[in-house]
Write an enzyme that holds these catalytic residues in place. Sequence first.
Site, mmCIF file in Angstrom:
data_model
loop_
_atom_site.group_PDB
_atom_site.id
_atom_site.type_symbol
_atom_site.label_atom_id
_atom_site.label_comp_id
_atom_site.label_asym_id
_atom_site.label_seq_id
_atom_site.Cartn_x
_atom_site.Cartn_y
_atom_site.Cartn_z
ATOM 1 N N LYS A 1 0.226 5.045 -1.811
ATOM 2 C CA LYS A 1 0.362 6.337 -1.127
ATOM 3 C C LYS A 1 1.383 7.226 -1.836
ATOM 4 C CE LYS A 1 -0.566 3.780 3.086
ATOM 5 N NZ LYS A 1 0.095 2.965 4.103
ATOM 6 N N THR B 1 0.830 -1.209 0.000
ATOM 7 C CA THR B 1 0.000 0.000 0.000
ATOM 8 C C THR B 1 0.866 1.261 0.000
ATOM 9 O OG1 THR B 1 -0.228 -0.182 2.416
ATOM 10 C CG2 THR B 1 -2.051 -1.009 1.072
#
Length: 803
Positions: A648, A644
């Site tokens: 971001k 993830t």
Amino acid sequence: MDLSKRKFKDDYKKMMTEVYSMDISEAEPTEQFFVLGNLVRTYSSKNWSHTNQVYVENKQKQTYYFSMEFLLGRMLKSNLLNLGILNTVRDGLYDLGIDLETIVQMEPDPGLGNGGLGRLAACFIDSMATSEIPGHGNGIRFKYGLFKQKFVNGYQVELPENWLQNGNVWETRKMHAAVTVRLYGKVWLEKTASGVLEPHYEGAQKVLAVPYDTAVIGYKNDVVNTLRLWSAEVPAQDESTDYWSFIHQRNQIESISEVLYPDDSNYEGRLLRLKQEYFFVSAGVQSIIRHYKKMRVPMLHLAEKVAIHINDTHPALSVPELMRILLDEEKMDWEHAWNVTVNVMSYTNHTIMSEALEKWPIDMISTLLPRIYQIICEIDRRFTMKMSTLFDPSIVERTRIIECGHVKMAHLAIIGSHSINGVAQLHTTILKEKVLHDFYLIYPSKFNNKTNGITQRRWLMLANEPLCNLINRKIGNDWETTPTELKMLKAFRDDEKTLIELAKIKHQNKERFAKHIQKTMGLVLNPDAIFDVQIKRLHAYKRQLLNLLHILSLYFQLKDHPEADLHPRVFIFGAKAAPSYTYAKQIIKLINSVADLINQDTTIKEKLKIVFVENYGVSLAEKIIPAADISEQISLASKEASGTSNMKLMLNGAITLATLDGANVEIRDRVGSNNIIIFGLREEEVYQYYHDGSYHSKSYYDRNPVLRRVLNALIDGTIPDAEAEGRSVFDSLVYYGDEYFVLRDFDAYSAAQKQIDQLYRDTLKWQRMALINIAGAGTFSSDYTVQQYASQIWDVFSRIRDI
């Protein structure tokens, strides 16, 4: 919510008087923070109560997201943003002589997670509230977070992180909702007059599970869901209890909710972890059933009103725990109880790494959880008996829950759930075709993919307000609630003014981070350098080592040719290693020793710097990510389930340097191969090496002079004060097989880095790539991910707006 600046200032002054009986001018920043926190809770309380009331009155089906980790980050600004009053409060505090950013720093950053798993859980509960999905979190209220990381002479040292030392302004203790969890003792079954087996307990240790509820505020929609974290406490004692016996019992019980991930290198540590997993599962399931009964709906219809999601294997015991309640307390027969349980439960697999697919010794689980073990045995017996009539015996044997003296938690979760999902397209394919192939043959319809996501509110709107403001000026703010609208930014890909503005914002963020590093570490960074970022858990498969070997190769290039045409680089690391993971801790020491070597060498003229931030967590990520030029996603292909941080970083305009692993594949598909830098082995090539055993790492050392020089530096004294660590890493790469193919991918990685060096020199081209990455990032919003879970797995829909 509607709130004028004048009303806020009046409310804040009043709250300061109520809480501390003092004037604002007398308050310290910590007191100012607690007053503001209490005021925010007051502002959200009506909506919290109303949301719960609507769920009850409407008999709304609700999802409960069971997770060992919830890495929330600081909540003050997030709550202000979601209430729609961030700017009002900031301006009002300024009028009162208070700087919001100063008091934000007073909030603890709870380390209730180890990385992506816990941060994903935090994003999901935020997105559920924002998407008006009736969904809540269920976990443990750890007294101490993962650990506070310090570097002492370059070594990681773990210190306790007592985030609750001054209390937690966001939580509400709900003693009336406490439940009892039973451990140990003896359990036997006796037939009743009607022929039903009834369990009898003797000598169980009782643990009081006390819930602490935290409001999860949706973005500007008046929806407030709940995160419930459980604390282990001693039940009320009778007068005959001996004082010292009580103290011993208290220490044993309170240790359950004391530390996230206790050291599992010994039996006692593993036993404590198993206690933790059953504790929050049992407490959560009991609480759900008690709430469900208030609706006065028959227990057979539980799956129509309740969905329980198992986030990784840690909450897998929710399957036999729900069975226990349905069988023993609700007197349901096995077939009906099992049908209800499977339809309630769903499971996300987060890894293909064998060490992360938990299994527990039979003697441990049968001693600690005797009734649960009985139920697991019966699940396993019935599964084996049924599947033996349908499938080859070898398949059945490989998919059993109980095997070779262990209980396999992933197998329990799969058999006991109606849905099993991976977290990226590649990961799900590997699960179906390789890691869980036998289960896929048995349950093909259960398997599905749900690619992970992130909340753009924290990772752009809060972490990078200048970029957020630029986007709003260019395309409006619809993207805040419909993130795919970011694609409209593509219209500005050839607009030189926009690209220059984008470059200016990135430079300002780099300056801001450089100031933070100078203040905290004493290092001076050049914001004109390329900021090359690798922030994630320290694990060998994530290949921080590959990054480090390349840095050393650049260093030697500069030592040989000081005037080499190399654009200045700042390499930024942020990572914690598990306390018992010796090899990862050796890598940390090695990176820090190389940092000392390079950062102190004046002959390379500031062209290279290494920054390894201490105690990496959400708040540090919010500083690093907006400043990043390069996003290092260099895990060995097939090993990273999703990632993830890649999402971001791209959302903030960093260019991804990646293997085709996890969600990197989908990022490439979204932004195009010209706007991402791909290198290295593909998943099928990795598995081919596994199949034919043809990889010989030493051959790369022998025939590649650049690589040989870099590796020799690990053991020849070039790197100061790291002889033991250097030798360990050298041997693992050259003589012990190089498990994650670091040497195989070294040349491809170095070539990709040279490509970056050239691309970065063309400012407009680089910013065009950055803009296309931002424009493509909306797809990876956790809002969309949880909406897919809600419609395709949980079968929950919000009716908040309709009432």
